[in-house]
Design a protein around this motif. Structure first.
Motif, mmCIF file in Angstrom:
data_model
loop_
_atom_site.group_PDB
_atom_site.id
_atom_site.type_symbol
_atom_site.label_atom_id
_atom_site.label_comp_id
_atom_site.label_asym_id
_atom_site.label_seq_id
_atom_site.Cartn_x
_atom_site.Cartn_y
_atom_site.Cartn_z
ATOM 1 N N ALA A 229 58.830 -1.894 127.616
ATOM 2 C CA ALA A 229 59.882 -0.990 127.169
ATOM 3 C C ALA A 229 59.834 0.310 127.947
ATOM 4 O O ALA A 229 58.778 0.720 128.451
ATOM 5 C CB ALA A 229 59.733 -0.699 125.671
ATOM 6 N N ALA A 230 60.996 0.941 128.038
ATOM 7 C CA ALA A 230 61.106 2.299 128.581
ATOM 8 C C ALA A 230 61.625 3.187 127.456
ATOM 9 O O ALA A 230 62.621 2.854 126.803
ATOM 10 C CB ALA A 230 62.047 2.340 129.776
ATOM 11 N N PHE A 231 60.938 4.307 127.228
ATOM 12 C CA PHE A 231 61.276 5.224 126.138
ATOM 13 C C PHE A 231 61.906 6.496 126.714
ATOM 14 O O PHE A 231 61.367 7.108 127.645
ATOM 15 C CB PHE A 231 60.016 5.582 125.348
ATOM 16 C CG PHE A 231 59.367 4.416 124.676
ATOM 17 C CD1 PHE A 231 59.621 4.137 123.338
ATOM 18 C CD2 PHE A 231 58.492 3.583 125.371
ATOM 19 C CE1 PHE A 231 59.023 3.043 122.722
ATOM 20 C CE2 PHE A 231 57.892 2.502 124.757
ATOM 21 C CZ PHE A 231 58.160 2.231 123.424
ATOM 22 N N PHE A 232 63.032 6.897 126.103
ATOM 23 C CA PHE A 232 63.769 8.071 126.542
ATOM 24 C C PHE A 232 63.992 9.004 125.357
ATOM 25 O O PHE A 232 63.901 8.585 124.201
ATOM 26 C CB PHE A 232 65.118 7.654 127.142
ATOM 27 C CG PHE A 232 65.010 6.668 128.265
ATOM 28 C CD1 PHE A 232 64.841 7.108 129.563
ATOM 29 C CD2 PHE A 232 65.057 5.295 128.023
ATOM 30 C CE1 PHE A 232 64.729 6.195 130.611
ATOM 31 C CE2 PHE A 232 64.953 4.382 129.056
ATOM 32 C CZ PHE A 232 64.790 4.840 130.359
ATOM 33 N N PRO A 233 64.310 10.268 125.616
ATOM 34 C CA PRO A 233 64.588 11.183 124.500
ATOM 35 C C PRO A 233 65.738 10.679 123.642
ATOM 36 O O PRO A 233 66.731 10.145 124.151
ATOM 37 C CB PRO A 233 64.961 12.490 125.213
ATOM 38 C CG PRO A 233 64.315 12.400 126.547
ATOM 39 C CD PRO A 233 64.351 10.945 126.925
ATOM 40 N N GLY A 234 65.613 10.845 122.337
ATOM 41 C CA GLY A 234 66.628 10.364 121.415
ATOM 42 C C GLY A 234 68.000 10.943 121.658
ATOM 43 O O GLY A 234 69.019 10.319 121.311
ATOM 44 N N ALA A 237 70.677 8.705 123.272
ATOM 45 C CA ALA A 237 71.015 7.438 122.619
ATOM 46 C C ALA A 237 72.473 7.045 122.823
ATOM 47 O O ALA A 237 72.777 5.893 123.181
ATOM 48 C CB ALA A 237 70.689 7.508 121.137
ATOM 49 N N ALA A 238 73.408 7.967 122.597
ATOM 50 C CA ALA A 238 74.824 7.625 122.729
ATOM 51 C C ALA A 238 75.159 7.230 124.164
ATOM 52 O O ALA A 238 75.869 6.239 124.403
ATOM 53 C CB ALA A 238 75.692 8.791 122.275
ATOM 54 N N ASP A 239 74.638 7.971 125.147
ATOM 55 C CA ASP A 239 74.900 7.657 126.553
ATOM 56 C C ASP A 239 74.352 6.276 126.914
ATOM 57 O O ASP A 239 75.002 5.509 127.641
ATOM 58 C CB ASP A 239 74.263 8.714 127.460
ATOM 59 C CG ASP A 239 74.881 10.092 127.278
ATOM 60 O OD1 ASP A 239 76.086 10.153 126.965
ATOM 61 O OD2 ASP A 239 74.159 11.084 127.431
ATOM 62 N N VAL A 240 73.155 5.978 126.412
ATOM 63 C CA VAL A 240 72.537 4.683 126.712
ATOM 64 C C VAL A 240 73.368 3.548 126.121
ATOM 65 O O VAL A 240 73.630 2.534 126.785
ATOM 66 C CB VAL A 240 71.093 4.637 126.191
ATOM 67 C CG1 VAL A 240 70.522 3.222 126.302
ATOM 68 C CG2 VAL A 240 70.211 5.620 126.949
ATOM 69 N N LEU A 241 73.815 3.684 124.876
ATOM 70 C CA LEU A 241 74.562 2.602 124.229
ATOM 71 C C LEU A 241 75.937 2.408 124.852
ATOM 72 O O LEU A 241 76.415 1.269 124.966
ATOM 73 C CB LEU A 241 74.684 2.869 122.732
ATOM 74 C CG LEU A 241 73.393 2.658 121.933
ATOM 75 C CD1 LEU A 241 73.594 3.047 120.477
ATOM 76 C CD2 LEU A 241 72.927 1.210 122.023
ATOM 77 N N VAL A 242 76.586 3.480 125.255
ATOM 78 C CA VAL A 242 77.875 3.340 125.932
ATOM 79 C C VAL A 242 77.700 2.574 127.240
ATOM 80 O O VAL A 242 78.476 1.662 127.557
ATOM 81 C CB VAL A 242 78.510 4.726 126.170
ATOM 82 C CG1 VAL A 242 79.709 4.594 127.113
ATOM 83 C CG2 VAL A 242 78.958 5.341 124.850
ATOM 84 N N ARG A 243 76.692 2.921 128.021
ATOM 85 C CA ARG A 243 76.431 2.196 129.273
ATOM 86 C C ARG A 243 75.991 0.751 128.978
ATOM 87 O O ARG A 243 76.391 -0.178 129.691
ATOM 88 C CB ARG A 243 75.354 2.923 130.082
ATOM 89 C CG ARG A 243 74.993 2.260 131.413
ATOM 90 C CD ARG A 243 76.135 2.296 132.426
ATOM 91 N NE ARG A 243 76.514 3.666 132.751
ATOM 92 C CZ ARG A 243 75.942 4.400 133.702
ATOM 93 N NH1 ARG A 243 74.960 3.887 134.436
ATOM 94 N NH2 ARG A 243 76.351 5.624 133.942
ATOM 95 N N TYR A 244 75.195 0.565 127.950
ATOM 96 C CA TYR A 244 74.686 -0.766 127.585
ATOM 97 C C TYR A 244 75.824 -1.728 127.296
ATOM 98 O O TYR A 244 75.807 -2.880 127.727
ATOM 99 C CB TYR A 244 73.785 -0.621 126.361
ATOM 100 C CG TYR A 244 72.990 -1.851 125.971
ATOM 101 C CD1 TYR A 244 72.064 -2.415 126.832
ATOM 102 C CD2 TYR A 244 73.158 -2.437 124.713
ATOM 103 C CE1 TYR A 244 71.322 -3.527 126.464
ATOM 104 C CE2 TYR A 244 72.414 -3.544 124.330
ATOM 105 C CZ TYR A 244 71.501 -4.086 125.209
ATOM 106 O OH TYR A 244 70.762 -5.187 124.838
ATOM 107 N N ALA A 303 71.840 6.020 133.063
ATOM 108 C CA ALA A 303 72.436 6.729 131.937
ATOM 109 C C ALA A 303 71.383 7.315 131.010
ATOM 110 O O ALA A 303 71.690 8.204 130.206
ATOM 111 C CB ALA A 303 73.343 5.780 131.144
ATOM 112 N N ALA A 304 70.161 6.839 131.105
ATOM 113 C CA ALA A 304 69.110 7.269 130.186
ATOM 114 C C ALA A 304 68.325 8.469 130.708
ATOM 115 O O ALA A 304 67.737 9.221 129.928
ATOM 116 C CB ALA A 304 68.151 6.107 129.918
ATOM 117 N N GLY A 305 68.286 8.638 132.030
ATOM 118 C CA GLY A 305 67.517 9.749 132.586
ATOM 119 C C GLY A 305 66.065 9.389 132.804
ATOM 120 O O GLY A 305 65.675 8.215 132.825
#
Length: 452
Positions: A229-234, A237-244, A303-305
């Motif tokens: 897994a890769a962990f990113f700041p919460g 979350a919205a940016d990650v899910l939109v790209r996902y 998108a996650a940084g």
């Protein structure tokens, strides 16, 4: 005494207590395995359903040693008018066996692997870690779930979705045959060539059609995987899910992913970069080299940084602990519209939210391409599952228009709502099979499908 209690528990032998004592005497006469009754230490241990909050109080717990013990328990329950329930590890157990006979299949835990046919024959009490250990030296793997301590039988009969399912399908799709004790006491082998209607129903229809004592299923050529897994700041979350939501269109079947939104405790057991933080984690399992996985994941990670922590590595399939959000509320979705993303992100971010974990998993792949003889695993067209570890009415209200009321049997919480786990045509056919093999609905302490 209520009329309902009389109807359910009174038998020709007389009052309930006398009837139950007679049932226990017969069980101890006819069953080879142990029979535990109230006030015994073993009774309190064995009656529990460890993955459910029910508190069952059966008349007796039968530790079956084979199909003969199952038949004896079934005959006793019928003679004395008692309900009968079946439990392996307890995964998915939601209907209490109060006032009945609980048959435990825990001792039927043998595992045999045929390296030539690449199949495993497994007792109904086996758990996935046993099968994984037996198959791994041959470079093979079963379609196990995220947690290796989950029982094989209940998981498979309910469909079974795991980290290899995008490439190889649901666990039920790999089932080849099962030995089952039916409601009339017969011991049958159900397969594509023997009792094919029963075999079809068991590949996703749960425990409605008999007591399974063993299963045989395909193993798959999986030795090593790239996972972690890769962990990113919460806040991402919205940016990650939109790209996902857009990125998955290009994900190959060998790549399985889930995005988890969670709050981690301020605890020394948590890695320092994540301690006490709200994070968004991208969990990955890939049946190929890590370099290729990195290339495939790059657009999503843009998108996650910068990650707070990465745990990716290549290793044996059985060594990868992928975990998962405890499913209290599961939603099947065809897409991730903005309102769904917004409510999931906001719910996970609230400091006072009872929801501490949200998991969005990508389905599709082989799960959405059933073969010509596939069983009734429902709603194969779903592209995502959104799993929350607590129920919130405001979240349900937003998600409901996008879920269509669909459910997945392994994740179902309401034992009276099995209809939600199937397409209408499959549910009608399941009821017909139920009528053929269990016309009086004897096997009803489960995710029940009533006979037509």
């Amino acid at each position: 005494m209520s009329q309902q209690y009389v109807h359910q528990h009174l038998s020709p032998l007389g009052p309930p207590v006398e009837n139950e004592r007679a049932a226990v005497r017969r069980l101890r006469r006819d069953v080879d395995g142990a029979v535990h009754v109230p006030f015994e230490v073993a009774y309190d241990r064995e009656r529990q359903a460890p993955y459910s909050d029910i508190d069952p109080r059966p008349v007796a717990v039968v530790m079956a040693t084979g199909s003969a013990d199952v038949r004896a328990a079934l005959a006793t329950a019928r003679e004395h008018g008692l309900p009968l329930a079946v439990q392996g590890t307890g995964h998915g157990t939601q209907a209490a066996s109060d006032g009945g006979i609980l048959v435990k299949t825990t001792q039927l835990a043998g595992v045999l692997v045929d390296p030539v046919r690449k199949v495993a024959r497994v007792g109904a009490g086996a758990v996935w870690e046993q099968v994984i250990a037996a198959a791994a030296p041959l470079g093979l793997a079963p379609l196990a779930g995220a947690h290796q301590t989950v029982g094989v039988a209940g998981y498979t009969l309910g469909g079974g979705i795991g980290w290899l399912s995008r490439e190889y399908g649901f666990a039920a799709d790999s089932l080849l045959r099962a030995e089952v004790v039916t409601a009339d006491g017969r011991v049958l082998t159900a397969s594509a060539d023997s009792h094919p209607d029963l075999f079809w129903a068991m590949r996703g229809g749960g425990g409605n059609f008999g007591v399974v004592t063993s299963l045989e299923f395909r193993l798959h050529p999986v030795a090593r995987v790239f996972a972690g897994a890769a962990f990113f700041p919460g806040e991402r979350a919205a940016d990650v899910l939109v790209r996902y939501r857009d990125w998955i269109a290009s994900a190959p079947d060998a790549l399985s992913t889930a995005v988890r939104l969670t709050r981690l405790p301020d605890d020394r057991q948590v890695p320092a970069p994540l301690r006490g933080r709200r994070v968004v984690a991208v969990h990955v399992m890939f049946g190929g080299p890590g370099e290729e996985a990195g290339r495939l994941l790059a657009p999503l990670f843009e998108a996650a940084g910068r990650p707070l922590l990465e745990t990716f590595r290549t290793g044996a399939f059985g060594e990868m602990d992928m975990g998962g959000t405890v499913p209290a509320h599961v939603n099947l979705l065809d897409t991730l519209p903005d309102p769904v993303i917004d409510i999931l992100v906001a719910t996970a971010a609230r400091p006072d939210s009872p929801v501490s974990g949200v998991e969005i998993r990508h389905w599709g792949g082989a799960m959405g391409r059933p073969g010509p003889h596939a069983g009734p695993v429902g709603h194969r067209t779903a592209h995502f599952s959104a799993i929350l570890d607590a129920r919130l009415p405001e979240v349900e209200a937003v998600l409901r228009p996008h879920t269509g009321g669909r459910a997945f049997l392994n994740f179902l919480q309401d034992p009276d709502n099995a209809v939600a786990a199937y397409t209408p045509s499959d549910y009608r056919r399941l009821r017909e099979v139920k009528r053929a093999y269990d016309p009086d609905n004897f096997f009803r302490l489960n995710y029940n499908i009533p006979p037509a």
